[in-house]
Write an enzyme that holds these catalytic residues in place. Sequence first.
Site, mmCIF file in Angstrom:
data_model
loop_
_atom_site.group_PDB
_atom_site.id
_atom_site.type_symbol
_atom_site.label_atom_id
_atom_site.label_comp_id
_atom_site.label_asym_id
_atom_site.label_seq_id
_atom_site.Cartn_x
_atom_site.Cartn_y
_atom_site.Cartn_z
ATOM 1 C CB SER A 1 -0.844 -0.017 1.279
ATOM 2 O OG SER A 1 -1.472 1.226 1.506
ATOM 3 C CE1 TYR B 1 -4.575 -2.045 5.050
ATOM 4 C CE2 TYR B 1 -3.124 -0.170 4.680
ATOM 5 C CZ TYR B 1 -3.928 -1.173 4.184
ATOM 6 O OH TYR B 1 -4.096 -1.304 2.827
HETATM 7 N N1 LIG Z 1 -8.657 -0.752 -1.210
HETATM 8 C C1 LIG Z 1 -7.622 0.028 -1.022
HETATM 9 O O1 LIG Z 1 -7.741 1.255 -1.024
HETATM 10 C C2 LIG Z 1 -6.260 -0.539 -0.863
HETATM 11 C C3 LIG Z 1 -5.171 0.328 -1.007
HETATM 12 C C4 LIG Z 1 -3.889 -0.181 -0.840
HETATM 13 C C5 LIG Z 1 -3.714 -1.513 -0.540
HETATM 14 N N2 LIG Z 1 -4.815 -2.325 -0.384
HETATM 15 C C6 LIG Z 1 -4.567 -3.716 -0.028
HETATM 16 O O2 LIG Z 1 -5.107 -4.545 -1.032
HETATM 17 C C7 LIG Z 1 -5.492 -5.790 -0.443
HETATM 18 C C8 LIG Z 1 -6.911 -6.132 -0.876
HETATM 19 O O3 LIG Z 1 -7.769 -5.111 -0.447
HETATM 20 P P1 LIG Z 1 -9.212 -4.866 -1.089
HETATM 21 O O4 LIG Z 1 -9.434 -3.409 -0.993
HETATM 22 O O5 LIG Z 1 -9.321 -5.542 -2.392
HETATM 23 O O6 LIG Z 1 -10.122 -5.575 0.036
HETATM 24 P P2 LIG Z 1 -11.515 -6.355 -0.047
HETATM 25 O O7 LIG Z 1 -12.115 -6.178 1.302
HETATM 26 O O8 LIG Z 1 -12.289 -5.974 -1.259
HETATM 27 O O9 LIG Z 1 -11.038 -7.872 -0.233
HETATM 28 C C9 LIG Z 1 -10.264 -8.516 0.731
HETATM 29 C C10 LIG Z 1 -10.479 -10.013 0.601
HETATM 30 O O10 LIG Z 1 -9.691 -10.651 1.629
HETATM 31 C C11 LIG Z 1 -10.460 -11.651 2.227
HETATM 32 N N3 LIG Z 1 -10.016 -11.883 3.594
HETATM 33 C C12 LIG Z 1 -10.125 -11.036 4.652
HETATM 34 N N4 LIG Z 1 -9.702 -11.642 5.771
HETATM 35 C C13 LIG Z 1 -9.298 -12.882 5.409
HETATM 36 C C14 LIG Z 1 -8.785 -13.991 6.130
HETATM 37 N N5 LIG Z 1 -8.616 -13.953 7.468
HETATM 38 N N6 LIG Z 1 -8.488 -15.112 5.458
HETATM 39 C C15 LIG Z 1 -8.693 -15.193 4.106
HETATM 40 N N7 LIG Z 1 -9.200 -14.177 3.385
HETATM 41 C C16 LIG Z 1 -9.502 -13.049 4.035
HETATM 42 C C17 LIG Z 1 -11.882 -11.118 2.193
HETATM 43 O O11 LIG Z 1 -12.847 -12.174 2.343
HETATM 44 C C18 LIG Z 1 -11.945 -10.433 0.839
HETATM 45 O O12 LIG Z 1 -12.380 -11.328 -0.181
HETATM 46 C C19 LIG Z 1 -5.305 -5.639 1.065
HETATM 47 O O13 LIG Z 1 -4.078 -6.205 1.461
HETATM 48 C C20 LIG Z 1 -5.256 -4.150 1.250
HETATM 49 O O14 LIG Z 1 -4.516 -3.765 2.369
HETATM 50 C C21 LIG Z 1 -6.074 -1.864 -0.548
#
Ligand SMILES: NC(=O)c1ccc[n+]([C@@H]2O[C@H](COP(=O)([O-])OP(=O)(O)OC[C@H]3O[C@@H](n4cnc5c(N)ncnc54)[C@H](O)[C@@H]3O)[C@@H](O)[C@H]2O)c1
Length: 250
Positions: A132, A145
């Site tokens: 991130s 985080y």
């Molecule tokens: N959305 C953002 O703005 C953003 C920005 C930078 C980085 N990220 C990173 O990208 C990654 C994905 O984020 P996203 O926004 O797509 O999230 P999201 O909530 O859309 O998807 C996350 C997925 O992870 C799964 N998950 C959560 N806990 C879990 C567990 N204990 N075991 C197995 N699966 C689990 C959930 O069921 C979900 O399908 C994360 O690591 C997040 O930190 C997101």
Amino acid sequence: MTESDLHGKRAVITGGASGIGLACARELASRGAHVVIADLNEQAAQDAASDLGGEAWVVDLSDTRALDELRLDADILVNNAGIQRVAPIVEFDPEAFRLIQRIMVEAPFLLIRAVLPGMYARGWGRIVNISSAHGLRASAFKSAYVTAKHALEGLSKVTALEGAEHGVTSNCVNPAYVRTPLVEKQIADQAAVHGIPESEVVEKIMLTETAVKRLVEPEEVASLVGWLVGPHSGMTTGASYTIDGGWTAR
Ligand SMILES: NC(=O)c1ccc[n+]([C@@H]2O[C@H](COP(=O)([O-])OP(=O)(O)OC[C@H]3O[C@@H](n4cnc5c(N)ncnc54)[C@H](O)[C@@H]3O)[C@@H](O)[C@H]2O)c1
């Protein structure tokens, strides 16, 4: 890049049932990879797997002791699963802090540990860690985080050094705020800790640091992940690639 350049490759994508992970699974499957959707959400994982001709691995990555002896067969591992909690340090629930470290630091370590022997045996592997902008910069109220993402950066670099002689690369991808359920879920919490209406959170909190004033789309992240596992990526390792609209240029 040809449409089938990942044909014969097996790709495990954690959190592959939603948001960025699902976009990555779509990208890799469209290029011929067999995708394994590793996710807590059983129904969503099965739906994604059947859409993409892959398979679901229903797993709770917070149960890290269950991963200690895992052996994982994959050519590509995308460590993506993650959650968010927003609160000042003095009010931050210690269990929530530990949960985030388990899902976002311990599980990536254990999955890398489980997948490397097979990659080493085949002399080829690609590990992409979805970090991130918060792997490189801090924001108030996100202690767990920001801590986890900074740790993931270190893990990725060590993996790059150890994997190099075996044809294994490891890199981080560092997006700013991406249009996903994870971001939608934190709007109410951000409004509460910053004392502003929910309608102002995207503009006043999420887009303050970016020069390009919009959310990142999941497909933009998936496209970079696709390049990092593709045929021209062998010299690209131990690096962190921002998709942050200029946030970290400051
Ligand atoms: N959305 C953002 O703005 C953003 C920005 C930078 C980085 N990220 C990173 O990208 C990654 C994905 O984020 P996203 O926004 O797509 O999230 P999201 O909530 O859309 O998807 C996350 C997925 O992870 C799964 N998950 C959560 N806990 C879990 C567990 N204990 N075991 C197995 N699966 C689990 C959930 O069921 C979900 O399908 C994360 O690591 C997040 O930190 C997101």
